[in-house]
Design an enzyme around this catalytic site. Sequence first.
Site, PDB file in Angstrom:
ATOM      1  N   SER A   1       0.852  -1.195   0.000  1.00 45.39           N
ATOM      2  CA  SER A   1       0.000   0.000   0.000  1.00 45.39           C
ATOM      3  C   SER A   1       0.882   1.236   0.000  1.00 45.39           C
ATOM      4  O   SER A   1       2.043   1.193   0.443  1.00 45.39           O
ATOM      5  CB  SER A   1      -0.890   0.003   1.247  1.00 45.39           C
ATOM      6  OG  SER A   1      -1.515   1.259   1.446  1.00 45.39           O
TER       7      SER A   1
ATOM      8  N   TYR B   1      -2.091  -0.199  10.545  1.00 45.39           N
ATOM      9  CA  TYR B   1      -2.347  -0.675   9.182  1.00 45.39           C
ATOM     10  C   TYR B   1      -1.120  -0.463   8.307  1.00 45.39           C
ATOM     11  O   TYR B   1      -0.693  -1.362   7.565  1.00 45.39           O
ATOM     12  CB  TYR B   1      -3.546   0.041   8.565  1.00 45.39           C
ATOM     13  CG  TYR B   1      -3.734  -0.327   7.109  1.00 45.39           C
ATOM     14  CD1 TYR B   1      -4.303  -1.545   6.754  1.00 45.39           C
ATOM     15  CD2 TYR B   1      -3.296   0.525   6.088  1.00 45.39           C
ATOM     16  CE1 TYR B   1      -4.446  -1.909   5.422  1.00 45.39           C
ATOM     17  CE2 TYR B   1      -3.431   0.168   4.762  1.00 45.39           C
ATOM     18  CZ  TYR B   1      -4.006  -1.044   4.437  1.00 45.39           C
ATOM     19  OH  TYR B   1      -4.123  -1.406   3.113  1.00 45.39           O
TER      20      TYR B   1
END
Length: 320
Positions: free
Chosen positions: A117, A141
């Site tokens: 990501s 995350y």
Amino acid sequence: MKSRKILITGGSGLIGTHLSKRLLAEGADVISLARNHPFQAHGEIQIEGDVRDTGLLEEVFTRHKPTDLVHLAAQPIVGNALSDTESTFDINIRGTWLLLEAARRYGKLRSIIVASSDKAYGQHQKQPYQEDFELKAQYPYDLSKQATEQLALSYFHTHALPVTITRCGNTFGAYDLNFSRIIPGTIASCLKNQDIIIRSSGLLQRCYIYATDVADAYLQLLTAPQNRVHGQAFNIGNPTAISVLDMVKFIQSAIPESRARVIIKNQNFGEITYQSLDCRKIAKVLGWEPKTPLHQALVETINWYQEHGIYHRDTNDYDQ
């Protein structure tokens, strides 16, 4: 792609669904491994299960004999990672490790694409982010995705697994049922004439990318010469960042009949303030660049939610 059999973990998710349909259209065989499959794709082999189930992974590789692997399975929501860090680390990090181990034992994959990501970069002053920037994630995350790609690259260097890393911006489009995300959540609120509640200040800026363009990038990575992509990371997005508030306004302008109001809670914590992606590397190596203008992508996405009528969810407290 007609001789290829692609195993996609998280195949029922946003990117997975778009990629599955694209690969099937190109003549590939697709095996989709996910906890559930809310959408049907003609010709797709659908397997319900978890990437942490080692017995299932062994069975999938032995029985279906994939030629390629695309690893998309993850806990994908930033807010959920803050409230349930243990589960996020277990799914994103341990799940990746177990899958890579199963792939190593199988030993017959032509390519392995692992989804990281843009959040793995952490916060940098210099923009847009380039692939050689240091990864310095801080929040749960973000750290889980940094660890995901570092695990994958370790298997590339140690066991010669044919790994490629993708770092996508905020992806949106049809088939996204995570209404805690800003785009599907705002669309749902506008269509239901409910308040658009933004948990943050609304000033967080992100790179947004349409899911069909992301699927095209994955297809090009799967068909690229191996020596051009393995052991490398590629940004998939665009260099222009858009604030949450501006994105909400774009969606409101595309649904002018809506009477939804915007309410800003200004309660965000543990999120990066500004991110954009430099995608010149994938453009140079593969010739990929996003093709769909933002307004067109939003209109197509809105039309999909209207046609399918699946936006009737309770939540309107968005992740950003």
